[in-house]
Design a protein around this motif. Structure first.
Motif, PDB file in Angstrom:
ATOM      1  N   LEU A   1      54.636  63.797  69.098  1.00  0.00           N
ATOM      2  CA  LEU A   1      55.916  64.059  68.780  1.00  0.00           C
ATOM      3  C   LEU A   1      56.980  63.070  69.290  1.00  0.00           C
ATOM      4  N   SER A   2      56.874  62.426  70.584  1.00  0.00           N
ATOM      5  CA  SER A   2      57.825  61.804  71.013  1.00  0.00           C
ATOM      6  C   SER A   2      57.424  60.208  70.690  1.00  0.00           C
ATOM      7  N   PHE A   3      56.113  59.996  70.351  1.00  0.00           N
ATOM      8  CA  PHE A   3      55.887  58.658  69.471  1.00  0.00           C
ATOM      9  C   PHE A   3      56.563  58.653  68.211  1.00  0.00           C
ATOM     10  N   ASP A   4      56.403  59.675  67.378  1.00  0.00           N
ATOM     11  CA  ASP A   4      57.266  59.421  66.057  1.00  0.00           C
ATOM     12  C   ASP A   4      58.737  59.275  66.561  1.00  0.00           C
ATOM     13  N   LEU A   5      59.353  59.858  67.159  1.00  0.00           N
ATOM     14  CA  LEU A   5      60.690  59.698  67.532  1.00  0.00           C
ATOM     15  C   LEU A   5      60.885  58.285  68.280  1.00  0.00           C
ATOM     16  N   ALA A   6      60.364  57.693  68.860  1.00  0.00           N
ATOM     17  CA  ALA A   6      60.499  56.524  69.417  1.00  0.00           C
ATOM     18  C   ALA A   6      60.260  55.417  68.452  1.00  0.00           C
ATOM     19  N   SER A   7      59.248  55.747  67.400  1.00  0.00           N
ATOM     20  CA  SER A   7      59.075  54.670  66.408  1.00  0.00           C
ATOM     21  C   SER A   7      60.375  54.772  65.443  1.00  0.00           C
ATOM     22  N   ASN A   8      60.967  55.920  65.042  1.00  0.00           N
ATOM     23  CA  ASN A   8      61.903  55.976  64.140  1.00  0.00           C
ATOM     24  C   ASN A   8      63.170  55.316  64.685  1.00  0.00           C
ATOM     25  N   ILE A   9      63.503  55.736  65.988  1.00  0.00           N
ATOM     26  CA  ILE A   9      64.665  55.243  66.666  1.00  0.00           C
ATOM     27  C   ILE A   9      64.486  53.492  66.896  1.00  0.00           C
ATOM     28  N   SER A  10      63.441  52.989  67.272  1.00  0.00           N
ATOM     29  CA  SER A  10      63.258  51.647  67.350  1.00  0.00           C
ATOM     30  C   SER A  10      63.216  50.937  66.078  1.00  0.00           C
ATOM     31  N   ALA A  11      63.040  51.583  64.988  1.00  0.00           N
ATOM     32  CA  ALA A  11      63.245  50.739  63.733  1.00  0.00           C
ATOM     33  C   ALA A  11      64.712  50.974  63.155  1.00  0.00           C
ATOM     34  N   GLU A  12      65.142  52.005  63.505  1.00  0.00           N
ATOM     35  CA  GLU A  12      66.769  52.043  62.948  1.00  0.00           C
ATOM     36  C   GLU A  12      67.616  50.790  63.935  1.00  0.00           C
TER      37      GLU A  12
ATOM     38  N   GLY B   1      59.161  36.535  68.164  1.00  0.00           N
ATOM     39  CA  GLY B   1      60.535  36.110  68.817  1.00  0.00           C
ATOM     40  C   GLY B   1      61.338  37.131  69.636  1.00  0.00           C
ATOM     41  N   LYS B   2      62.097  36.595  70.731  1.00  0.00           N
ATOM     42  CA  LYS B   2      62.582  37.302  71.660  1.00  0.00           C
ATOM     43  C   LYS B   2      63.514  38.642  71.140  1.00  0.00           C
ATOM     44  N   PRO B   3      64.543  38.229  69.958  1.00  0.00           N
ATOM     45  CA  PRO B   3      65.260  39.233  69.509  1.00  0.00           C
ATOM     46  C   PRO B   3      64.269  40.493  69.219  1.00  0.00           C
ATOM     47  N   PHE B   4      63.286  40.260  68.295  1.00  0.00           N
ATOM     48  CA  PHE B   4      62.395  41.310  67.649  1.00  0.00           C
ATOM     49  C   PHE B   4      61.651  42.028  69.145  1.00  0.00           C
ATOM     50  N   SER B   5      61.079  41.279  70.017  1.00  0.00           N
ATOM     51  CA  SER B   5      60.630  41.793  71.172  1.00  0.00           C
ATOM     52  C   SER B   5      61.844  42.656  71.992  1.00  0.00           C
ATOM     53  N   THR B   6      63.128  42.257  71.861  1.00  0.00           N
ATOM     54  CA  THR B   6      64.069  43.092  72.431  1.00  0.00           C
ATOM     55  C   THR B   6      64.230  44.319  72.153  1.00  0.00           C
ATOM     56  N   ILE B   7      64.025  44.541  70.573  1.00  0.00           N
ATOM     57  CA  ILE B   7      64.275  45.544  69.580  1.00  0.00           C
ATOM     58  C   ILE B   7      63.335  46.684  70.140  1.00  0.00           C
ATOM     59  N   LEU B   8      62.072  46.167  70.097  1.00  0.00           N
ATOM     60  CA  LEU B   8      60.815  46.885  70.259  1.00  0.00           C
ATOM     61  C   LEU B   8      60.532  47.036  71.849  1.00  0.00           C
ATOM     62  N   GLY B   9      61.107  46.387  72.589  1.00  0.00           N
ATOM     63  CA  GLY B   9      60.536  46.466  73.878  1.00  0.00           C
ATOM     64  C   GLY B   9      60.471  47.660  74.726  1.00  0.00           C
ATOM     65  N   ASP B  10      61.501  48.439  74.700  1.00  0.00           N
ATOM     66  CA  ASP B  10      61.506  49.711  75.254  1.00  0.00           C
ATOM     67  C   ASP B  10      60.195  50.686  74.877  1.00  0.00           C
ATOM     68  N   PHE B  11      59.857  50.449  73.458  1.00  0.00           N
ATOM     69  CA  PHE B  11      59.053  51.279  73.075  1.00  0.00           C
ATOM     70  C   PHE B  11      57.398  50.533  73.177  1.00  0.00           C
ATOM     71  N   LEU B  12      57.156  49.429  72.777  1.00  0.00           N
ATOM     72  CA  LEU B  12      56.042  48.725  72.781  1.00  0.00           C
ATOM     73  C   LEU B  12      55.880  47.803  73.893  1.00  0.00           C
ATOM     74  N   GLY B  13      56.787  47.641  74.748  1.00  0.00           N
ATOM     75  CA  GLY B  13      56.684  46.785  76.096  1.00  0.00           C
ATOM     76  C   GLY B  13      55.959  45.367  75.734  1.00  0.00           C
TER      77      GLY B  13
ATOM     78  N   ARG C   1      65.368  56.974  75.219  1.00  0.00           N
ATOM     79  CA  ARG C   1      64.889  57.013  76.558  1.00  0.00           C
ATOM     80  C   ARG C   1      64.179  58.359  77.069  1.00  0.00           C
ATOM     81  N   GLU C   2      64.674  59.576  76.400  1.00  0.00           N
ATOM     82  CA  GLU C   2      63.680  60.795  76.948  1.00  0.00           C
ATOM     83  C   GLU C   2      62.137  60.652  76.084  1.00  0.00           C
ATOM     84  N   ALA C   3      62.150  60.219  75.004  1.00  0.00           N
ATOM     85  CA  ALA C   3      60.871  60.111  74.084  1.00  0.00           C
ATOM     86  C   ALA C   3      59.884  59.249  75.114  1.00  0.00           C
ATOM     87  N   ILE C   4      60.422  58.023  75.462  1.00  0.00           N
ATOM     88  CA  ILE C   4      59.675  57.074  75.992  1.00  0.00           C
ATOM     89  C   ILE C   4      59.298  57.562  77.482  1.00  0.00           C
TER      90      ILE C   4
END
Length: 506
Positions: free
Chosen positions: A211-222, A104-116, A247-250
């Motif tokens: 390290l950036s990967f972990d941070l991006a994962s955590n913030i995307s989940a939040e 779905g689009k809402p979920f894709s938006t939530i994770l879009g910056d990280f997972l594209g 943004r910095e992690a990505i």
């Protein structure tokens, strides 16, 4: 002299005000659809974090709600989220009505910056293309042999020497979760990209990418935990707080992913190269798309394996008789030899049962969400409105007496055995690897990696928990993230129990 604001400042303030106004309008519209100011007991408990008084994790609170629900389904009004632990509903979502429950689009938006547009964040043709490309590799004998050899090398040449060096110091405490993250990061990079980051050397800092990967994962989940998406969208627009960190992690992930792509081009990606990235690069020439593929496979191959291994060794340390039974089975089935193939691992039924039992209690991915496209009714009678987030919850499902019996909270590998043989369960009762059309392609690879590490370490070392910092009476405490990560790590002491070590102490 009175200072006048510059035209640029006026423009920035005007645009920011307009953007905030538009997002507030969006929030108002969301209010009408999702009732985010609901004052029911469940919603109030969520908003005030009242659940934390009695539960170690949000997932434990959800489990409690679902246990008490007659249908094993609940709805969190402020999140617009229907959550289920009912296997019949899971089958309906993942198989029967698959097309009506996409990411779905809402979920894709939530994770879009990280997972594209990686495989875990898309639907339709883009998902089918990536799945087809990956399945051609995972199903091949040569790639399975390549993966097994990669894991064996990493264990024998890096993991065991590292643990031996730690075991020589009686007082040294090691974060085993960190070690497993480094191990699985090396393995997935070599297997998927044909590159070796050499993270499994504690003398070196963990790579900035990891390290950036972990941070991006955590913030995307939040993001997904917010009562309204407008909260994080405003922060992203204004580049504030956690969204600025994301943004910095990505940006770091993007730079290093591009380096992986460029290095791969320099090395080459002809048909003789067995890694997954080579296959995609022979077909795809879009660097942004290749970046999304890299991130998706890292998420699947690094974090989930490290999570499963960390939970496994925590449980085995608390249940040493399980370690003894695994070692006895290995001695009986293959003797003192090293495991050399997938086929040998399949003969170790108790080991397989212990790994499955670990993930029943502590699944690497604790829940997974879809979005309902058209109004629907789940098999348990729950009405689901179009646009509703629908979450199936493996963590809670592993704690249901109706599914696993009155001892469901106990770690008991024997529940998976029938006359000494491993007996798999219905995948919709045990959706650890998803099920239906989106079942995990890397399932056999991940199980091979977890079982090979478990076997190698249990035959050589005794792992003792150093502190109970991450524990609660009901189990482990987890950090927010797309995969289950033990809060505070897994501090342990390592004891060498090999024949040579025992002889040297006599």
């Amino acid at each position: 002299m009175e200072l006048q604001p510059s035209p640029l400042c006026i423009l920035i303030v005007t645009l920011s005000t307009a953007a905030v106004f538009l997002l507030l309008c969006h929030l108002t519209a969301s209010c009408r659809r999702r009732n985010p100011w609901c004052s029911c007991e469940v919603c109030e408990t969520y908003l005030t974090v009242g659940w934390s008084k009695h539960h170690a994790n949000l997932c434990d609170w959800y489990s409690d709600l679902l246990r008490r629900s007659p249908t094993k389904t609940v709805h969190i009004h402020i999140l617009g989220n229907t959550i289920t632990a009912n296997p019949v509903n899971v089958e309906y979502m993942l198989k029967t009505r698959f097309e009506n429950f996409p990411k779905g689009k809402p979920f894709s938006t939530i994770l879009g910056d990280f997972l594209g547009h990686g495989i875990f964040n898309v639907d339709g043709d883009l998902w089918r293309f990536q799945r087809k490309m990956a399945s051609l590799e995972f199903d091949g004998f040569s790639i399975r042999s390549f993966a097994f050899d990669t894991v064996r090398f990493e264990i024998e040449d890096r993991l065991i020497p590292l643990l031996l060096s730690v075991s020589e110091t009686e007082t040294r405490i090691l974060d085993l979760q960190d070690v497993f993250k480094r191990f699985s990061f090396d393995c997935i990079c070599k297997f998927s990209f044909g590159l070796d980051p050499m993270c499994l050397q504690l003398s070196l800092p963990l790579s900035e990418f990891a390290l950036s990967f972990d941070l991006a994962s955590n913030i995307s989940a939040e993001r997904a935990m917010k009562a309204s998406p407008s909260v994080w969208k405003i922060k992203r627009l204004l580049n504030l707080g956690s969204e600025k960190k994301l943004r910095e992690a990505i940006a770091m992930i993007d730079v290093l992913a591009q380096e992986v792509i460029d290095q791969k081009r320099r090395i080459g990606y002809s048909s003789i190269h067995k890694d997954l990235l080579s296959r995609f690069m022979r077909t795809v020439n879009d660097d942004k798309f290749l970046r999304d593929i890299i991130v998706s496979f890292l998420l699947a191959g690094r974090d989930t394996v490290a999570s499963a291994l960390s939970s496994f060794f925590w449980l085995v340390a608390k249940h040493p008789q399980v370690a003894s039974e695994i070692c006895e089975e290995v001695s009986r089935v293959i003797g003192n030899q090293q495991v050399t193939s997938f086929e040998q691992l399949r003969e170790l039924h108790y080991l397989n049962a212990a790994v499955y039992e670990t993930m029943r209690l502590y699944p690497p991915i604790q829940f997974d969400s879809k979005f309902c496209q058209k109004d629907d009714i789940l098999p348990d009678g729950t009405f689901v409105k179009s646009g509703t987030r629908v979450t199936y919850h493996p963590y809670a499902m592993g704690r249901m007496e109706e599914l696993w019996g009155p001892d469901c909270l106990e770690f008991r590998p024997g529940r998976w055995l029938e006359e000494g043989k491993f007996r798999p369960e219905n995948p919709f009762k045990y959706p650890i690897f998803q099920a239906g059309l989106r079942v995990c392609l890397g399932k056999e690879m991940a199980l091979m990696e977890v079982k090979t590490v478990a076997l190698s370490l249990l035959r050589r070392f005794r792992v003792e928990l150093a502190t109970p910092a991450a524990e609660k009476p009901t189990g482990l405490r987890f950090s927010p993230g797309l995969t289950a990560t033990i809060s505070g790590g897994l501090p342990v002491k390592i004891r060498d129990i090999s024949t040579g070590a025992r002889a040297s102490h006599k």
